[in-house]
Design a protein around this motif. Structure first.
Motif, PDB file in Angstrom:
ATOM      1  N   ASN A   1       0.816  -1.217   0.000  1.00 21.53           N
ATOM      2  CA  ASN A   1       0.000   0.000   0.000  1.00 21.53           C
ATOM      3  C   ASN A   1       0.851   1.270   0.000  1.00 21.53           C
ATOM      4  O   ASN A   1       0.317   2.379   0.156  1.00 21.53           O
ATOM      5  CB  ASN A   1      -0.939   0.005   1.213  1.00 21.53           C
ATOM      6  CG  ASN A   1      -1.984  -1.093   1.135  1.00 21.53           C
ATOM      7  OD1 ASN A   1      -2.481  -1.405   0.053  1.00 21.53           O
ATOM      8  ND2 ASN A   1      -2.313  -1.689   2.267  1.00 21.53           N
ATOM      9  N   LEU A   2       2.141   1.097  -0.169  1.00 22.44           N
ATOM     10  CA  LEU A   2       3.060   2.243  -0.198  1.00 22.44           C
ATOM     11  C   LEU A   2       3.668   2.376  -1.592  1.00 22.44           C
ATOM     12  O   LEU A   2       3.608   1.445  -2.390  1.00 22.44           O
ATOM     13  CB  LEU A   2       4.181   2.057   0.834  1.00 22.44           C
ATOM     14  CG  LEU A   2       3.748   1.820   2.283  1.00 22.44           C
ATOM     15  CD1 LEU A   2       4.965   1.495   3.144  1.00 22.44           C
ATOM     16  CD2 LEU A   2       3.024   3.044   2.834  1.00 22.44           C
ATOM     17  N   GLN A   3       4.246   3.511  -1.852  1.00 21.38           N
ATOM     18  CA  GLN A   3       4.986   3.722  -3.102  1.00 21.38           C
ATOM     19  C   GLN A   3       6.442   4.040  -2.765  1.00 21.38           C
ATOM     20  O   GLN A   3       7.090   4.840  -3.418  1.00 21.38           O
ATOM     21  CB  GLN A   3       4.363   4.872  -3.897  1.00 21.38           C
ATOM     22  CG  GLN A   3       2.936   4.571  -4.371  1.00 21.38           C
ATOM     23  CD  GLN A   3       2.349   5.712  -5.165  1.00 21.38           C
ATOM     24  OE1 GLN A   3       2.485   6.879  -4.792  1.00 21.38           O
ATOM     25  NE2 GLN A   3       1.706   5.378  -6.266  1.00 21.38           N
ATOM     26  N   LEU A   4       6.919   3.353  -1.747  1.00 18.93           N
ATOM     27  CA  LEU A   4       8.219   3.672  -1.189  1.00 18.93           C
ATOM     28  C   LEU A   4       9.356   3.446  -2.174  1.00 18.93           C
ATOM     29  O   LEU A   4      10.248   4.293  -2.311  1.00 18.93           O
ATOM     30  CB  LEU A   4       8.449   2.843   0.077  1.00 18.93           C
ATOM     31  CG  LEU A   4       9.734   3.097   0.854  1.00 18.93           C
ATOM     32  CD1 LEU A   4       9.862   4.558   1.248  1.00 18.93           C
ATOM     33  CD2 LEU A   4       9.784   2.206   2.097  1.00 18.93           C
ATOM     34  N   GLU A   5       9.331   2.316  -2.854  1.00 13.68           N
ATOM     35  CA  GLU A   5      10.434   2.006  -3.772  1.00 13.68           C
ATOM     36  C   GLU A   5      10.534   3.034  -4.898  1.00 13.68           C
ATOM     37  O   GLU A   5      11.637   3.452  -5.271  1.00 13.68           O
ATOM     38  CB  GLU A   5      10.252   0.598  -4.338  1.00 13.68           C
ATOM     39  CG  GLU A   5      10.414  -0.501  -3.284  1.00 13.68           C
ATOM     40  CD  GLU A   5      10.012  -1.866  -3.793  1.00 13.68           C
ATOM     41  OE1 GLU A   5      10.899  -2.682  -4.065  1.00 13.68           O
ATOM     42  OE2 GLU A   5       8.798  -2.102  -3.918  1.00 13.68           O
ATOM     43  N   ARG A   6       9.399   3.435  -5.433  1.00 15.83           N
ATOM     44  CA  ARG A   6       9.404   4.430  -6.510  1.00 15.83           C
ATOM     45  C   ARG A   6       9.939   5.770  -6.022  1.00 15.83           C
ATOM     46  O   ARG A   6      10.753   6.409  -6.691  1.00 15.83           O
ATOM     47  CB  ARG A   6       7.985   4.618  -7.070  1.00 15.83           C
ATOM     48  CG  ARG A   6       7.906   5.649  -8.200  1.00 15.83           C
ATOM     49  CD  ARG A   6       6.539   5.638  -8.832  1.00 15.83           C
ATOM     50  NE  ARG A   6       5.504   6.090  -7.921  1.00 15.83           N
ATOM     51  CZ  ARG A   6       5.207   7.382  -7.709  1.00 15.83           C
ATOM     52  NH1 ARG A   6       5.899   8.329  -8.320  1.00 15.83           N
ATOM     53  NH2 ARG A   6       4.240   7.715  -6.891  1.00 15.83           N
ATOM     54  N   HIS A   7       9.516   6.197  -4.841  1.00 10.34           N
ATOM     55  CA  HIS A   7       9.979   7.474  -4.303  1.00 10.34           C
ATOM     56  C   HIS A   7      11.473   7.424  -3.964  1.00 10.34           C
ATOM     57  O   HIS A   7      12.198   8.402  -4.186  1.00 10.34           O
ATOM     58  CB  HIS A   7       9.180   7.835  -3.052  1.00 10.34           C
ATOM     59  CG  HIS A   7       7.769   8.254  -3.332  1.00 10.34           C
ATOM     60  ND1 HIS A   7       7.449   9.248  -4.247  1.00 10.34           N
ATOM     61  CD2 HIS A   7       6.588   7.818  -2.813  1.00 10.34           C
ATOM     62  CE1 HIS A   7       6.133   9.404  -4.281  1.00 10.34           C
ATOM     63  NE2 HIS A   7       5.601   8.554  -3.422  1.00 10.34           N
TER      64      HIS A   7
END
Length: 203
Positions: free
Chosen positions: A35-41
């Motif tokens: 539910n996160l977009q951590l890798e992209r950021h």
């Protein structure tokens, strides 16, 4: 039974157990990241810092760095969310093998060689927030340097949890041309101190 055959059976059983164990860890981390977009950021940040370095002139470098302030805050917030989310896992599920190689299910029979990944994620979350908020008062370029190291060390920890320390070291070297020690030396003192205590802690 022939010794060579026994060794072959042991190796096959270990390989099957290793693959299953690592898949379980990969799946667990993926669930918490879903539910996160951590890798992209994180990728955007590391690429942005490299772009800033290659800009001509310090003023232009600072302008580029300024455009990533919001992304830095998002990353710090999402790592904090990840760390909090992982706290609901039990200690066995969140165990990380401290040996250079993967020893499947060591937390069940040899807990002294394991560490708690939940604690490590809390260290990363606190360290990132510390640098993003610039509590030490770094100048923009020094701050970006430390933030890059914080992100690389977080990636290393995730690879370590999913695979092994040796694999994590190899990926760090292949992707960023860095050693684990160099990365650790480049994070903030807050992160480095807490990390070393975590690494040498016994369950």
């Amino acid at each position: 039974m022939d010794t060579a055959l026994i060794l072959l059976i042991v190796v096959v059983v270990w390989q099957v157990a290793r693959v299953r164990y690592q898949r379980a860890h990969i799946s667990l981390l993926a669930q918490h990241l879903s539910n996160l977009q951590l890798e992209r950021h994180m990728e955007n940040l590391t690429q942005g810092y490299l772009r800033a370095i290659h800009e001509e002139g310090e003023s232009r470098q600072l302008q580029v760095l300024e455009t990533y302030v919001q992304t830095e805050r998002i990353v710090a917030g999402q790592v904090h969310t990840l760390a909090n989310s992982f706290q609901k896992e039990n200690q066995q599920a969140a165990s990380l093998i401290a040996l250079p190689f993967c020893l499947p299910y060591a937390e069940r029979y040899l807990p002294s060689v394991t560490r708690d990944f939940r604690d490590l994620l809390r260290i990363h979350a606190a360290g990132l927030r510390h640098v993003v908020d610039n509590e030490p008062g770094f100048d923009p370029k020094t701050r970006a340097y430390h933030l890059s190291a914080e992100l690389y060390l977080l990636q290393h920890s995730c690879h370590w949890f999913c695979k092994s320390r040796t694999v994590a070291d190899a990926r760090l070297a292949a992707r960023h041309r860095l050693t684990h020690q160099k990365t650790l030396d480049s994070v903030s003192e807050l992160t480095r101190s807490a990390y070393m205590k975590w690494l040498h802690r016994r369950p």
